[in-house]
Enzyme design. Structure first.
Site, PDB file in Angstrom:
ATOM      1  CE  LYS A   7      18.478   4.860 -34.159  1.00  0.00           C
ATOM      2  NZ  LYS A   7      17.603   5.130 -33.050  1.00  0.00           N
ATOM      3  CE  LYS A  75      15.219  -0.091 -30.383  1.00  0.00           C
ATOM      4  NZ  LYS A  75      15.221   1.290 -30.612  1.00  0.00           N
TER       5      LYS A  75
END
Length: 134
Positions: A7, A75
């Site tokens: 991811k 992030k």
């Protein structure tokens, strides 16, 4: 956990691509060219991309309906860079993209869609134009 690392790679690629697209879109506009022509040409070639097609209309209009918040993209960029550090991998493109997302957050765009990173290029360009904001 391999899924999380995958991811991180995926979102790092997505964020880097969005930055390159935003920069190219601003270059097109600053050059006095029609951004729609750029989009049409992109759509015909090997780099045709559903993300560009989906996000470009809102970017051109500077309206960002949030599908994926910019603060979350930044992030994920940070986490991908940390993963690169853990694996002794220099990632200068991702690092530059992360800086653009950080700048966008400093402009108050953290809750906007991640495509609002375009504002970092268009605002800088406006300042550089004759008669632009100081």
């Amino acid at each position: 956990m391999p899924e999380m690392e995958q991811k991180r790679s995926l979102y790092m690629i997505m964020g880097s691509m969005m930055n390159a697209f935003a920069e190219g879109l601003e270059l097109t506009e600053r050059s006095g060219l029609d951004p729609q022509t750029l989009l049409d040409v992109l759509d015909l070639g090997a780099i045709a991309n559903p993300m560009f097609k989906l996000k470009s209309p809102t970017m051109i209009k500077n309206t960002y309906s949030t599908a994926f918040p910019l603060k979350h993209q930044q992030k994920d960029m940070r986490l991908a860079l940390a993963l690169g550090d853990e694996n002794a991998l220099s990632m200068p493109v991702a690092a530059a993209a992360n800086e653009a997302f950080k700048k966008a957050r400093s402009l108050g765009l953290g809750d906007a869609d991640f495509s609002a990173v375009y504002e970092t290029f268009s605002q800088a360009s406006t300042r550089d134009r004759p008669g632009g904001a100081a």
